[in-house]
Design an enzyme around this catalytic site. Structure first.
Site, mmCIF file in Angstrom:
data_model
loop_
_atom_site.group_PDB
_atom_site.id
_atom_site.type_symbol
_atom_site.label_atom_id
_atom_site.label_comp_id
_atom_site.label_asym_id
_atom_site.label_seq_id
_atom_site.Cartn_x
_atom_site.Cartn_y
_atom_site.Cartn_z
ATOM 1 N N SER A 1 0.820 -1.214 0.000
ATOM 2 C CA SER A 1 0.000 0.000 0.000
ATOM 3 C C SER A 1 0.858 1.269 0.000
ATOM 4 O O SER A 1 0.503 2.262 -0.635
ATOM 5 C CB SER A 1 -0.929 0.007 1.221
ATOM 6 O OG SER A 1 -1.803 -1.091 1.187
ATOM 7 N N GLU B 1 -4.624 -4.596 -5.215
ATOM 8 C CA GLU B 1 -4.868 -3.204 -5.617
ATOM 9 C C GLU B 1 -5.177 -2.338 -4.393
ATOM 10 O O GLU B 1 -5.805 -1.291 -4.501
ATOM 11 C CB GLU B 1 -6.014 -3.104 -6.634
ATOM 12 C CG GLU B 1 -5.841 -3.923 -7.886
ATOM 13 C CD GLU B 1 -4.778 -3.372 -8.813
ATOM 14 O OE1 GLU B 1 -4.257 -2.273 -8.535
ATOM 15 O OE2 GLU B 1 -4.459 -4.043 -9.813
#
Length: 687
Positions: A158, A444
């Site tokens: 992240s 993602e």
């Protein structure tokens, strides 16, 4: 053979609407007709029929991945859709997940199409101007090369700014030197990298010859020889191993030992390096430059939003068809009733059916928004309107991925349990659906981390309002915040069991949570915490809840406009509006504590009324439930779950499945041990 003792009753259909009119109202009929054509074509192709070995999970990872690659090649040979059709009908791309994600063979084809076609070839087209790279993207589309997307590292996912892979420019040779400085900088979790990718879009920290780091940029790096598939010099590449699900394609890792690539392999539409080594960019703000480099991730999150919906569609199709045909108990011993007639079963399943329709409409509209935005970027459009659109798409996609992946996670489990013991059989698909949906919550961007991005955007808009500036919302998702003060100061609220009341309640809920999140953050700052810690300590019950309420609001508002502000066929209007109301109230019920805390609800009677309306709506949708799943269910040969087939005979289908495999009836190889007879398979005791 007669199946005496098993039920043989067809699913009772008591639909109140015309299914063709529902399709016409909700679907792009060109896309739907093409989807039907694809299914008819693939049904005749032996390569797309699941063998017993595949159905029962007995294939090795390598066998599965090989088969999926062969299917991908065959699919491209059919050439169902050309580039011009995608421009005319952008929603075609949303039907690829529908076509393949619904199939028993799962997400292998969609993943390969998406990773090689969209994430690799599409990113090159959108972010690079170099003719050689644009030609490479065409080769990828023809599978002459095979591309993947390499962002995540072992040590960072992240936190993209902390990625450690480097790309150092050497002006003497006009090359970038790609290097993995430490093991935790190894690229990992890159889909397709483990089973044959020849090129990777590698995200690396760009260094110019003056040793200045200009942040994360994207480079095309060859990783395997396209002729032999052997790894290239300086590249260590491999498969990460078997996962909990999604083993239709291999997630790989890669390390680079001073691998040299031409200067032109930099994706240079937003930033470039001159032959002499000077860094040039149209973005002066490093934050905007970083956001532009990662802009493709928003499109990826929009795609994952659709994947969650497809998984839920499959699960709810199986569960509702089974529940409508499966009989159990009744008012008298000889009058059993379908389990879907029980209020409990309706309450467990029908809100998820409503969720499919509302979130599917949101997904299609958001995909068109994202598609149009990407096209404008490719044609060089820029300015404040584009900046605002990009921010809005980012904020929406960061919340919509959690919304649908969590809906699917919870819905699949509820469907599994609602189908009792038969739902636990692997052949009925809930296990594979659950495992294949699980990574949607992580890749993602971890869902909870992403929700922080959405709340940050909303808080920034509140700061604008407090400075007296109106909010610009090109996609309309935050326009209601311009009434922020008016909404929070209102003392009378419309009845939440009305269509307008649902929206008004969500208007208030988002504004209240925004005010509370802002208050909580400033409270943390007043305690002398730094901004990072203050924001981190304002997530639970505040910013996270704000982001979830916001994306629910957007999905509900878009569906409201679809079913109340456009022309709706008469036979469809009643059921589709009941769907809107059920999803809206079911979602709103999750926030009852906040509605009471903030004073929107004054007493328990309002809660009781809301919950009673949910049950009434479930009852109203019961007659239409089977036909509603028929509107999106795939053909039986694609669905392949015995208890969910369209013939309404789940137990006969299951019995047939038992009897079709002779291995299920073979005597076990170790039968002698069961009977305590001498066996040569067990070594003798040394004693």
């Amino acid at each position: 053979m007669e199946t005496k003792g098993y039920q043989n009753s067809n699913i009772e259909k008591r639909s109140t609407f015309n299914i063709h009119e529902m399709h016409t109202f909700l679907e792009d009929m060109f896309c739907k007709d093409l989807l039907d054509q694809i299914w008819r074509t693939l049904q005749k192709d032996p390569l797309f029929q699941c063998s017993e070995k595949e159905l029962t999970g007995q294939m090795s990872m390598e066998e599965i991945q090989h088969l999926e690659h062969l299917r991908l090649k065959r699919l491209l040979e059919y050439n169902f859709v050309d580039a011009e059709l995608f421009i005319e009908h952008p929603l075609l791309a949303t039907y690829a997940p529908m076509c393949f994600g619904m199939a028993k063979y799962g997400w292998g084809l969609s993943a390969r199409l998406g990773l090689n076609g969209s994430m690799f070839a599409g990113t090159i087209k959108a972010t690079c101007t170099n003719p050689d790279m644009l030609e490479l993207s065409k080769k990828a589309s023809r599978l002459e090369v095979y591309g993947c997307f390499a962002l995540t590292e072992i040590g960072h996912g992240s936190n993209t700014k902390a990625m450690k892979t480097t790309a150092t420019y050497d002006p003497k040779t006009e090359e970038f030197v790609i290097n993995t400085p430490h093991f935790d900088a190894a690229k990992c979790w890159s889909g397709l990298l483990g089973d044959g990718a020849t090129h990777a879009l590698v995200y690396a920290q760009l260094y110019t010859p003056d040793n200045v780091c200009h942040g994360l940029h994207t480079f095309v790096v060859p990783v395997r020889d396209p002729e032999t598939l052997h790894s290239l010099p300086g590249v260590t590449v491999g498969d990460m191993g078997k996962k909990l699900g999604l083993n239709y394609f291999a997630n790989g890792f890669a390390l680079f030992d001073h691998v040299r690539i031409p200067r032109t392999h930099l994706m240079n539409r937003t930033a470039d390096v001159t032959p002499e080594g000077q860094y040039v960019s149209k973005y002066k703000d490093p934050q905007k430059r970083h956001s532009a480099a990662l802009g493709v991730l928003s499109a990826g999150r929009v795609g994952i939003t659709g994947m969650g919906i497809v998984n839920l569609k499959v699960a709810i199709t199986i569960a509702i068809r089974y529940s409508a045909a499966r009989k159990q108990f009744g008012p008298t011993p000889d009058a059993e009733i379908p389990v879907l007639d029980y209020q409990m079963q309706q309450w467990r399943l029908l809100p998820y059916l409503a969720a499919v329709f509302v979130t599917d409409h949101y997904f299609k509209t958001s995909y068109v928004d994202s598609h149009e935005f990407q096209l404008k970027l490719m044609f060089g459009e820029k300015g404040e309107h584009m900046d605002n659109t990009g921010k809005e798409i980012h904020a929406l996609s960061c919340a919509s991925k959690p919304l649908t992946s969590w809906l699917a996670r919870d819905g699949i489990q509820e469907c599994r349990e609602a189908c009792g013991g038969h739902g636990y059989l692997s052949v009925n698909r809930f296990g594979s659906l659950r495992d294949d949906n699980d990574p949607n919550c992580t890749y993602e961007g971890d869902n909870n981390m992403l929700l922080g991005q959405t709340s940050n955007h909303l808080l920034s808009l509140l700061y604008q309002l407090k400075r007296g500036k109106q909010i610009a919302s090109p996609l309309g998702s935050t326009l209601f915040l311009n009434r922020y003060a008016e909404i929070l100061s209102a003392t009378n609220h419309p009845d939440v069991t009305t269509p307008e009341g649902v929206l008004a309640a969500y208007d208030w809920l988002v504004c209240y949570l925004l005010a509370e999140s802002h208050r909580k953050y400033n409270e943390q700052l007043a305690m002398q915490k730094d901004k990072f810690t203050a924001k981190n300590d304002s997530q639970v019950y505040y910013c996270r809840t704000l982001a979830m309420a916001f994306i629910e609001h957007v999905a509900i508002e878009r569906f409201y406009k679809k079913v109340y502000q456009t022309e709706v066929p008469q036979s469809v209007s009643k059921v589709i509006r009941n769907i809107y109301m059920l999803y809206g109230l079911w979602s709103l019920e999750k926030h009852l504590a906040t509605l009471f805390q903030g004073g929107f609800f004054k007493n328990g009677n309002e809660t009781m009324k809301l919950r009673e309306e949910i049950l009434q709506l479930c009852s109203k949708l019961r007659p239409d439930a089977v036909t509603l799943v028929d509107t999106f269910a795939p053909p039986d040969w694609v669905l392949q779950a015995p208890i969910g087939l369209s013939n309404g005979k789940p137990l006969e289908n299951l019995y047939k499945n038992f009897m079709e495999d002779p291995d299920k009836r073979k005597r076990i190889s170790w039968w002698k041990d069961v009977l305590n007879q001498p066996s040569d398979q067990v070594p003798s005791s040394k004693l």
